[in-house]
Design an enzyme around this catalytic site. Structure first.
Site, mmCIF file in Angstrom:
data_model
loop_
_atom_site.group_PDB
_atom_site.id
_atom_site.type_symbol
_atom_site.label_atom_id
_atom_site.label_comp_id
_atom_site.label_asym_id
_atom_site.label_seq_id
_atom_site.Cartn_x
_atom_site.Cartn_y
_atom_site.Cartn_z
ATOM 1 N N LYS A 193 0.827 -1.220 0.000
ATOM 2 C CA LYS A 193 0.000 0.000 0.000
ATOM 3 C C LYS A 193 0.857 1.264 0.000
ATOM 4 O O LYS A 193 2.023 1.242 0.392
ATOM 5 C CB LYS A 193 -1.003 -0.045 1.153
ATOM 6 C CG LYS A 193 -2.121 -1.036 0.818
ATOM 7 C CD LYS A 193 -3.259 -1.059 1.774
ATOM 8 C CE LYS A 193 -4.321 -2.042 1.237
ATOM 9 N NZ LYS A 193 -5.354 -2.365 2.213
ATOM 10 N N ARG A 228 -3.570 -10.257 4.493
ATOM 11 C CA ARG A 228 -3.920 -10.292 3.063
ATOM 12 C C ARG A 228 -2.730 -9.740 2.293
ATOM 13 O O ARG A 228 -2.398 -8.564 2.439
ATOM 14 C CB ARG A 228 -5.169 -9.433 2.847
ATOM 15 C CG ARG A 228 -5.663 -9.389 1.401
ATOM 16 C CD ARG A 228 -6.873 -8.471 1.285
ATOM 17 N NE ARG A 228 -7.361 -8.416 -0.078
ATOM 18 C CZ ARG A 228 -6.829 -7.628 -1.016
ATOM 19 N NH1 ARG A 228 -5.813 -6.844 -0.749
ATOM 20 N NH2 ARG A 228 -7.336 -7.630 -2.243
#
Ligand code: HH2
Length: 244
Positions: A193, A228
């Protein structure tokens, strides 16, 4: 949980697995590397992403879900009831719900449900995220959704990067124990991210593996039950090390 985005525009793996055969091969490779769940998504939820019509999302995900389901637990990453229902019919057993609004679908199908926190929606969520107490607000939201869901298998996820500044993300990661203390199993998604890029000298998404593995290990050490990730092999290696 290995990430498998069958999209042209996901922020990290967009366009790589648009072909169903390539997507299935990549899913099976992640299983070999140690993933317990493959999270199939047909709509990017990166900041600024446009919604995808249900028909197109279904066209992308259904052949991949069908092919992977005999080999591994498949979760469906969607915000649409229609897509979740069709994916379950094709073999998915977990609804990964970034909108935290699909409890009824999971309940009726007897599937598991991941309720994720997001402030706003992907198109606008990063414009001006605001909280008085980000940990308290995210926790209260998730507990309320989880308690009212009527679903047997509920997971909660703070939604790193979904309507959150870098400081919000770091505060949530620092206080994951408060989510763990709810008793619901916690899922965390930091993989590749943008806040990790900013913390590592503006590294592009593909060069955020070390930061992704470090934050996954941090989350697991704080008591998260699932992470994840895009980079399954190094994450599994670090998770195994933590357990030893
Ligand atoms: N993050 C993304 C998508 N789905 N689901 C859960 N439960 N938690 C997350 O943190 C999460 C998620 C965004 O990442 P990605 O799928 O890699 O990108 P995109 O949304 O661009 O497809």
């Amino acid at each position: 949980m290995g990430v498998l985005n069958v999209t042209p525009d996901s922020f990290s793996d967009g366009g790589r697995w648009l072909d169903a055969g390539a997507a299935v091969d990549h899913g099976l490779k992640m299983v070999e590397e140690g993933a317990d769940v493959i999270d199939v998504g047909g709509e990017s939820t990166r900041p600024g992403a446009d919604p995808v019509p249900a028909g197109e999302e279904l066209r992308r995900i259904l052949p991949v879900v069908e092919a992977l389901a005999p080999h591994v637990r498949v979760s469906i990453d969607t915000r649409k009831a229609e897509v979740a229902e069709a994916a379950i019919a094709a073999g998915a057993t977990l609804v990964n719900d970034v909108s935290a609004s699909l409890a009824a679908v999971a309940r009726e199908a007897g599937a598991g449900w991941v309720a994720m926190h997001m402030q706003g929606d992907p198109r606008t969520m990063q414009h001006a995220p605001t909280y008085d107490d980000v940990v308290g607000e995210v926790r209260a939201f998730l507990v309320e959704r989880a308690e009212s869901a009527g679903v047997e298998e509920v997971w909660i996820d703070p939604g790193i990067g979904f309507g959150k500044t870098m400081e919000h993300n770091l505060t949530l990661l620092a206080h994951l124990d408060q989510l763990v203390a709810t008793g619901y199993p916690v899922v965390v998604g930091t993989s590749r991210k943008s806040f990790l890029g900013r913390l590592t000298g503006d590294a592009p998404a593909d060069d955020r593996t070390e930061a992704s593995v470090a934050t996954a290990a941090w989350a697991l050490a704080q008591g998260a039950a699932m992470v994840r990730v895009h980079d399954v092999a190094p994450t599994v290696a670090s998770a195994r090390l933590l357990r030893s």
